[in-house]
Design a protein around this motif. Sequence first.
Motif, PDB file in Angstrom:
ATOM      1  N   LEU A 101      12.567  11.991  91.778  1.00  0.00           N
ATOM      2  CA  LEU A 101      12.582  12.307  90.352  1.00  0.00           C
ATOM      3  C   LEU A 101      13.848  11.661  89.817  1.00  0.00           C
ATOM      4  O   LEU A 101      14.948  11.962  90.288  1.00  0.00           O
ATOM      5  CB  LEU A 101      12.614  13.810  90.107  1.00  0.00           C
ATOM      6  CG  LEU A 101      12.805  14.203  88.645  1.00  0.00           C
ATOM      7  CD1 LEU A 101      11.551  13.872  87.847  1.00  0.00           C
ATOM      8  CD2 LEU A 101      13.156  15.655  88.513  1.00  0.00           C
ATOM      9  N   ASN A 102      13.709  10.758  88.871  1.00  0.00           N
ATOM     10  CA  ASN A 102      14.846  10.006  88.358  1.00  0.00           C
ATOM     11  C   ASN A 102      15.175  10.411  86.929  1.00  0.00           C
ATOM     12  O   ASN A 102      14.287  10.795  86.173  1.00  0.00           O
ATOM     13  CB  ASN A 102      14.545   8.504  88.399  1.00  0.00           C
ATOM     14  CG  ASN A 102      14.316   8.022  89.803  1.00  0.00           C
ATOM     15  OD1 ASN A 102      15.186   8.157  90.653  1.00  0.00           O
ATOM     16  ND2 ASN A 102      13.146   7.486  90.069  1.00  0.00           N
ATOM     17  N   GLY A 103      16.441  10.308  86.593  1.00  0.00           N
ATOM     18  CA  GLY A 103      16.865  10.627  85.242  1.00  0.00           C
ATOM     19  C   GLY A 103      18.247  10.077  84.957  1.00  0.00           C
ATOM     20  O   GLY A 103      18.814   9.322  85.741  1.00  0.00           O
ATOM     21  N   LYS A 104      18.780  10.497  83.828  1.00  0.00           N
ATOM     22  CA  LYS A 104      20.096  10.037  83.381  1.00  0.00           C
ATOM     23  C   LYS A 104      20.869  11.252  82.878  1.00  0.00           C
ATOM     24  O   LYS A 104      20.349  12.061  82.103  1.00  0.00           O
ATOM     25  CB  LYS A 104      19.922   9.022  82.254  1.00  0.00           C
ATOM     26  CG  LYS A 104      21.198   8.388  81.797  1.00  0.00           C
ATOM     27  CD  LYS A 104      21.431   7.112  82.546  1.00  0.00           C
ATOM     28  CE  LYS A 104      22.552   6.290  81.938  1.00  0.00           C
ATOM     29  NZ  LYS A 104      22.913   5.212  82.842  1.00  0.00           N
ATOM     30  N   LEU A 105      22.114  11.359  83.325  1.00  0.00           N
ATOM     31  CA  LEU A 105      23.013  12.429  82.914  1.00  0.00           C
ATOM     32  C   LEU A 105      24.264  11.768  82.353  1.00  0.00           C
ATOM     33  O   LEU A 105      25.062  11.202  83.082  1.00  0.00           O
ATOM     34  CB  LEU A 105      23.365  13.310  84.119  1.00  0.00           C
ATOM     35  CG  LEU A 105      24.332  14.457  83.884  1.00  0.00           C
ATOM     36  CD1 LEU A 105      23.733  15.475  82.919  1.00  0.00           C
ATOM     37  CD2 LEU A 105      24.681  15.133  85.189  1.00  0.00           C
ATOM     38  N   VAL A 106      24.403  11.814  81.030  1.00  0.00           N
ATOM     39  CA  VAL A 106      25.555  11.203  80.367  1.00  0.00           C
ATOM     40  C   VAL A 106      26.499  12.339  79.985  1.00  0.00           C
ATOM     41  O   VAL A 106      26.077  13.317  79.369  1.00  0.00           O
ATOM     42  CB  VAL A 106      25.116  10.414  79.115  1.00  0.00           C
ATOM     43  CG1 VAL A 106      26.315   9.812  78.418  1.00  0.00           C
ATOM     44  CG2 VAL A 106      24.103   9.348  79.494  1.00  0.00           C
ATOM     45  N   GLN A 107      27.763  12.205  80.365  1.00  0.00           N
ATOM     46  CA  GLN A 107      28.728  13.278  80.126  1.00  0.00           C
ATOM     47  C   GLN A 107      29.905  12.799  79.295  1.00  0.00           C
ATOM     48  O   GLN A 107      30.422  11.701  79.499  1.00  0.00           O
ATOM     49  CB  GLN A 107      29.258  13.802  81.469  1.00  0.00           C
ATOM     50  CG  GLN A 107      28.170  14.315  82.387  1.00  0.00           C
ATOM     51  CD  GLN A 107      28.740  14.769  83.695  1.00  0.00           C
ATOM     52  OE1 GLN A 107      29.286  15.862  83.781  1.00  0.00           O
ATOM     53  NE2 GLN A 107      28.634  13.941  84.712  1.00  0.00           N
ATOM     54  N   LYS A 108      30.321  13.648  78.369  1.00  0.00           N
ATOM     55  CA  LYS A 108      31.506  13.366  77.571  1.00  0.00           C
ATOM     56  C   LYS A 108      32.067  14.680  77.052  1.00  0.00           C
ATOM     57  O   LYS A 108      31.323  15.503  76.507  1.00  0.00           O
ATOM     58  CB  LYS A 108      31.167  12.436  76.397  1.00  0.00           C
ATOM     59  CG  LYS A 108      32.384  12.046  75.594  1.00  0.00           C
ATOM     60  CD  LYS A 108      32.060  11.044  74.534  1.00  0.00           C
ATOM     61  CE  LYS A 108      33.324  10.702  73.761  1.00  0.00           C
ATOM     62  NZ  LYS A 108      33.047   9.792  72.669  1.00  0.00           N
ATOM     63  N   ASP A 109      33.345  14.876  77.214  1.00  0.00           N
ATOM     64  CA  ASP A 109      34.032  16.065  76.697  1.00  0.00           C
ATOM     65  C   ASP A 109      33.363  17.367  77.131  1.00  0.00           C
ATOM     66  O   ASP A 109      33.291  18.326  76.358  1.00  0.00           O
ATOM     67  CB  ASP A 109      34.140  16.004  75.173  1.00  0.00           C
ATOM     68  CG  ASP A 109      34.997  14.846  74.691  1.00  0.00           C
ATOM     69  OD1 ASP A 109      35.937  14.453  75.421  1.00  0.00           O
ATOM     70  OD2 ASP A 109      34.718  14.321  73.605  1.00  0.00           O
ATOM     71  N   GLY A 110      32.863  17.421  78.358  1.00  0.00           N
ATOM     72  CA  GLY A 110      32.282  18.650  78.879  1.00  0.00           C
ATOM     73  C   GLY A 110      30.857  18.925  78.448  1.00  0.00           C
ATOM     74  O   GLY A 110      30.304  19.978  78.730  1.00  0.00           O
ATOM     75  N   VAL A 111      30.246  17.975  77.748  1.00  0.00           N
ATOM     76  CA  VAL A 111      28.859  18.137  77.305  1.00  0.00           C
ATOM     77  C   VAL A 111      28.020  17.078  78.021  1.00  0.00           C
ATOM     78  O   VAL A 111      28.421  15.926  78.125  1.00  0.00           O
ATOM     79  CB  VAL A 111      28.730  17.986  75.778  1.00  0.00           C
ATOM     80  CG1 VAL A 111      27.277  18.060  75.336  1.00  0.00           C
ATOM     81  CG2 VAL A 111      29.554  19.052  75.076  1.00  0.00           C
ATOM     82  N   LEU A 115      14.332  19.456  84.466  1.00  0.00           N
ATOM     83  CA  LEU A 115      15.341  18.535  84.945  1.00  0.00           C
ATOM     84  C   LEU A 115      15.991  17.508  84.027  1.00  0.00           C
ATOM     85  O   LEU A 115      16.759  16.716  84.524  1.00  0.00           O
ATOM     86  CB  LEU A 115      14.744  17.775  86.122  1.00  0.00           C
ATOM     87  CG  LEU A 115      14.414  18.685  87.256  1.00  0.00           C
ATOM     88  CD1 LEU A 115      13.724  17.898  88.357  1.00  0.00           C
ATOM     89  CD2 LEU A 115      15.640  19.332  87.781  1.00  0.00           C
ATOM     90  N   PRO A 116      15.805  17.336  82.765  1.00  0.00           N
ATOM     91  CA  PRO A 116      16.393  16.223  82.004  1.00  0.00           C
ATOM     92  C   PRO A 116      17.811  16.454  81.463  1.00  0.00           C
ATOM     93  O   PRO A 116      18.100  17.522  81.012  1.00  0.00           O
ATOM     94  CB  PRO A 116      15.445  16.064  80.839  1.00  0.00           C
ATOM     95  CG  PRO A 116      14.436  17.105  80.975  1.00  0.00           C
ATOM     96  CD  PRO A 116      14.751  17.991  82.148  1.00  0.00           C
ATOM     97  N   LEU A 117      18.691  15.406  81.390  1.00  0.00           N
ATOM     98  CA  LEU A 117      20.067  15.517  80.857  1.00  0.00           C
ATOM     99  C   LEU A 117      20.575  14.275  80.107  1.00  0.00           C
ATOM    100  O   LEU A 117      20.428  13.193  80.597  1.00  0.00           O
ATOM    101  CB  LEU A 117      21.086  15.701  81.974  1.00  0.00           C
ATOM    102  CG  LEU A 117      21.146  16.963  82.731  1.00  0.00           C
ATOM    103  CD1 LEU A 117      22.368  16.923  83.646  1.00  0.00           C
ATOM    104  CD2 LEU A 117      21.228  18.160  81.884  1.00  0.00           C
ATOM    105  N   VAL A 118      21.322  14.436  79.016  1.00  0.00           N
ATOM    106  CA  VAL A 118      22.050  13.359  78.309  1.00  0.00           C
ATOM    107  C   VAL A 118      23.176  13.989  77.482  1.00  0.00           C
ATOM    108  O   VAL A 118      23.082  15.128  77.148  1.00  0.00           O
ATOM    109  CB  VAL A 118      21.109  12.558  77.407  1.00  0.00           C
ATOM    110  CG1 VAL A 118      21.828  11.387  76.782  1.00  0.00           C
ATOM    111  CG2 VAL A 118      19.929  12.039  78.205  1.00  0.00           C
ATOM    112  N   THR A 119      24.231  13.263  77.059  1.00  0.00           N
ATOM    113  CA  THR A 119      25.394  13.914  76.448  1.00  0.00           C
ATOM    114  C   THR A 119      25.676  13.555  75.008  1.00  0.00           C
ATOM    115  O   THR A 119      25.462  12.452  74.595  1.00  0.00           O
ATOM    116  CB  THR A 119      26.650  13.581  77.261  1.00  0.00           C
ATOM    117  OG1 THR A 119      26.390  13.941  78.586  1.00  0.00           O
ATOM    118  CG2 THR A 119      27.841  14.292  76.775  1.00  0.00           C
ATOM    119  N   ARG A 120      26.173  14.515  74.261  1.00  0.00           N
ATOM    120  CA  ARG A 120      26.603  14.299  72.882  1.00  0.00           C
ATOM    121  C   ARG A 120      28.111  14.468  72.822  1.00  0.00           C
ATOM    122  O   ARG A 120      28.710  15.080  73.665  1.00  0.00           O
ATOM    123  CB  ARG A 120      25.922  15.322  71.957  1.00  0.00           C
ATOM    124  CG  ARG A 120      24.418  15.318  72.109  1.00  0.00           C
ATOM    125  CD  ARG A 120      23.785  14.408  71.070  1.00  0.00           C
ATOM    126  NE  ARG A 120      22.462  14.054  71.474  1.00  0.00           N
ATOM    127  CZ  ARG A 120      21.356  14.550  70.962  1.00  0.00           C
ATOM    128  NH1 ARG A 120      21.403  15.433  70.017  1.00  0.00           N
ATOM    129  NH2 ARG A 120      20.197  14.150  71.390  1.00  0.00           N
TER     130      ARG A 120
END
Length: 129
Positions: free
Chosen positions: A69-79, A5-10
């Motif tokens: 279940l907590n997390g962070k999803l950072v999105q930029k330019d489709g990533v 389940l984990p997410l973050v953006t580049r």
Amino acid sequence: LLAALPLVTRATPAHSQAGSAPVIMPAGSYVIQARDSSKTDSIGMVGYPFTLKGNGDFTIFILADSLPLNGKLVQKDGVATLSDQTCTDGVGVYVVRKERSGYAFDFKSDACTGRNAGWVQLLFVPKKK
């Protein structure tokens, strides 16, 4: 189950289809489904509610709405860059896709072994109001 389940953006632009604009999964309430509908019985999180806030914080309630279940999803330019409470080793990087009636993620890299195997099997469908 939770390792998926984990997410973050580049900041690398990604396009889900040639020539199309990058996809961003909007804040809102979703229901998790199997990305491959023939595998619904083998995906343990099917039917779980997923809430994505405007700041990227997300919550998935498991065990009959009693265990968040907590997390962070950072999105930029489709990533999307993903992080969550199940993995402290780092973030996962995924390409966001609009797929059927929801959103899915294609694997790019992940610091947590096994998380990507579960995350890419999920389809996040907006909850009907």
